[in-house]
Design an enzyme around this catalytic site. Sequence first.
Site, PDB file in Angstrom:
ATOM      1  CB  ALA A 110      -0.911   0.000   1.223  1.00  0.00           C
TER       2      ALA A 110
ATOM      3  N   GLY B  12       0.028  -5.430   0.325  1.00  0.00           N
ATOM      4  CA  GLY B  12      -1.035  -5.357  -0.663  1.00  0.00           C
ATOM      5  C   GLY B  12      -0.628  -5.897  -2.015  1.00  0.00           C
TER       6      GLY B  12
ATOM      7  CD  GLU C 172      -3.451  -7.953   1.747  1.00  0.00           C
ATOM      8  OE1 GLU C 172      -4.410  -8.228   2.474  1.00  0.00           O
ATOM      9  OE2 GLU C 172      -2.880  -6.841   1.751  1.00  0.00           O
TER      10      GLU C 172
ATOM     11  CD  GLU D 297       0.341  -6.415   5.324  1.00  0.00           C
ATOM     12  OE1 GLU D 297      -0.155  -6.441   4.197  1.00  0.00           O
ATOM     13  OE2 GLU D 297       1.065  -7.340   5.769  1.00  0.00           O
TER      14      GLU D 297
END
Length: 713
Positions: A97, A143, A146, A166
């Site tokens: 992210a 991310g 993901e 994270e």
Amino acid sequence: MTGPVYSALQVRALELGPFGYRPDGDSPWQHWQLQRDDEGVAWLLLNKADSRVNVLSAEVLEELGQVVETLHNTLQTDPPKGLVLRSGKVGSFCVGADIKEFRHLHSESEVEEKLNRAHALVKRLKDLPFPTVAVIHGAALGGGLELALCCDYRIAIEGATFGTPEVLLGLHPGLGGTGRLVDLIGPIPAMTMMLTGKNTRDRKAKSQGLVDAVVQERHVANAVRFALTGKLKRKKGGWQNTLFRIDPLRRFVGRKMRAQAAQKAPPEHYPAPSALVDLWEKHGRNGKDLLRYEVSSFARLLTSETSRNLVRVFFLREQMKSLTNVGDDISPIRQVHVIGAGAMGGDIAGWCALQGLRVTLFDTQPEMIAKAIGKTADLCRKKRMNTAQTRAVLDRLVPDFSHQAIGQADLVLEAVPEKLEIKHKVFSTVEPQLKPGAILASNTSSIPLEQLQDGLQQPERLVGVHFFNPVAQMQLVEIVEHSALSDDTRQRALKFVGQISRLPAPVSSAPGFLVNRALTPYLIEAIMMLDEGHKAESIDRVALDFGMPMGPIELADQVGLDICLGVADMLRERLDNNLPETPAWLRKKVEEGKLGKKTGEGLYTWENGKPKESDNAPRAPEEILDRLILPLLNACMACLREDVIDNEELLDGAMIFGTGFAPFRGGPMKYAHERGFEDIRVRLQQLAQLHGERFAPDPGWRTDAPTTELVSE
């Protein structure tokens, strides 16, 4: 063809299907490119504009939604035979992210709203009715991983790494990673990956089922074709997913996970691991439930004080790393000559060799060089290097028994005992042998550079390059400046720190510089408490409960009581800070050679690298915390006021990465702002009345005194 040129060409020659080897051409999107090849396969490239790496910003995700909508619109008329998701950046797939955007989200409802939209978007990608393949080179983190998990197949290029970091930001995966990762590789490896934040390399990822194939870049096209036929075998979570649908078993294993995580990250300070285990315990029967409840759990964590401070620490690191980007016109350091193979010098030499530099190591005692080489070999094993990699590191670490390599070194670093006359003697020998442009560096921990430069013909190329013990773990290096220092020397020193994967903190040549100046009153106060009869374990427990990585008594032993004593004496002599006299019993310990961990005995007795501690030490009085922490904060304020360091952000970064100051608190000055300057000033005055003038508050705490703003907030 072999060698570095071939390797570089391999990295650059990405297989990009219809885009050839250059992701150029018109696109209706700024960050994505979509095009079909001759076989009817759609290739989707992520190439974030104006960025060295791919990150999933809100704009990138919004455009991805438009891309997926375009793909869905083709289903009735001309659906592609498959979709290949690939990065157009040569360095990596996607590193997660855009963390900058986290700082603009202020409420749980706002976070949930954005995450629910993102979840719906990636679900549409996952639900495409034709096969999808993610081709991953370099890093796929957070991310980015993901996003790859939404594809049917994942093909890794050799050397690829995967991770869910994270937790290092006080979070857990939030874009569907909790459910999809557990479903894919099973609860135990998935939870381990998410709880530790450690990366997984290509082969291990293949064995876990995280990726379906590991290939070389030149085989990507064939691997994609094979995957799109449906013949590529995929490993499933299997029996683990079935077994852990049983609620009591999941709760039992969850308790074990929570206890193990709490040993490294106390939940009162770092709530993310416990929140992740709670999520899995309550909703881990299947991945869909985890996906649903992941959003609200992530939102609570992101808006917590811990996460906000850890995000701040992330940007402190980035700010310090940016100081090493001094430009391509500044010559890098290729060869280092280290003088002194003791605890610091030997470790510095080994670390530099580990980071790819050629290093020559001199000491008057050959057995010290041998010991340093042995420790470097041990470090390679701890880094899980194979035999060939270890041999390459040791080949770069060359014993030099007669100082012959001085003239070839770009940087000569002395790490001899902290005695001015010894360092002057070394410099008088070394300086005439330096080649033009070479840097003369000192690992001094406290001696002002103005004193060290006495007698040098070219003082402009002397710079302090101060490492911290243990070198392989402590990320900070103080770059100590002085009035005669040339800009070229300063910039090359900064570049050197970046070359060896360390973080620089430029400081002025004041007594103790920054870190030792701030740590010394903290350590001295702990020793004063020992003198009053408090137990070492009780004192250390107070600091650990505050969030420090170790207590001050253990830290003093780690640093070395001789070094602590020397710095304290120097600061007492050169600063008007009312430091108390060192107890006679401590001086006697140093005289007897009981210096701490390095000699096996100090304030603690050490066995197998660990202190022997009593399990039944009494709880320390409440005032102990302020007696420890406030002198440290007081010294930090003095360093800011005296311009020892430029600003509060650099100070906080230096103290976190140089001392381990509780990261979840955001740094000593961030903690001071939250507590309040006036509260600190008043409390210091109270302690001064109770315990002496060493607690006298620095003038910088006055509420009307100018302060440096925390611009990262």
